[in-house]
Design an enzyme around this catalytic site. Sequence first.
Site, short mmCIF file in Angstrom:
data_model
loop_
_atom_site.label_atom_id
_atom_site.label_comp_id
_atom_site.label_asym_id
_atom_site.label_seq_id
_atom_site.Cartn_x
_atom_site.Cartn_y
_atom_site.Cartn_z
CG ASP A 92 -1.67 1.04 1.27
OD1 ASP A 92 -2.51 1.83 0.78
OD2 ASP A 92 -2.19 1.42 2.23
CG ASP A 94 -2.41 7.16 0.12
OD1 ASP A 94 -3.12 8.50 0.74
OD2 ASP A 94 -1.36 6.98 -0.33
#
Length: 293
Positions: A92, A94
Amino acid sequence: MPDNARVVAYARRLDDGHRDDLSAMLRRLGADVRTEVLTGAGTYDVLTLDVELTDPARTRAGLTDWTARTGIGAALVPEALYSAGPRLLIMDVDSTLIKQEVIELLAAHAGRESEVAAVTEAAMRGELDFAQSLHHRVRALEGLPASVIDAVVGRIELSDGAEELVAAFLDAGHRVGVVSGGFTQVLEPLATRLRLSFAKANDLEIVDGVLTGRVVGAVVDRREKERMLRAEAERAGVPLAATLAVGDGANDLDMLGAAGLGVAFNAKPAVRAAADAAVDLPDLDLVRHFAGL
């Protein structure tokens, strides 16, 4: 037939007492401990034990109890993830690869950062449908000049250890990529800087140099993240058992569950509970030790 595996324990500081305690616990559970290596890496210590198991499920349960008792993180790593052969790391972006939530940085230019942050937090806890929440948050950006994207790119901070982690995998000949519920326009410069093998995110719609408050195409949600993991593993000839996924929010759950080892990085409680390993230290570089790098 016994299974070969590796137990990796990690904390800010470990000592011989922790090593002896963990080894004794594993032996009580019927594991044959072959090697024990305790190393320090500046901001954290790692204890690696190669083991032969007769009951992996019992060992996992024992590690969970040991972590609850000692406060030290520990994971049971499948042999495919640290043995010879191609591997794949997918992350991922953020609050994982980077320290911030990009949409909140963008929303700050519209004076709506706190409003958007509240929705993001709820979505990452799994309380809201991610696609619907993303459309809602992106509407807050309507009318902003596209130049705010460059301003936000300039504010991005990589998580501590991110560059080291990516470099360790790439230099060993493995693939590293990211799949994000964020935005391509912000991700592309970062992917180039880190030499990522692949990167996918949402496309902000821009018309006449202005954000419209919409995204183009289907939203990158939890199902798409898992699909990307499987597709990239197949493309690279990497078995799923040799894949490692890292994330922090509910949008990452399917990806973490499909990987050979799913790692929750400073994650929400539901994600920590579902992952194979929970890293609550601020150094992403620690993740390379799961792959023996």
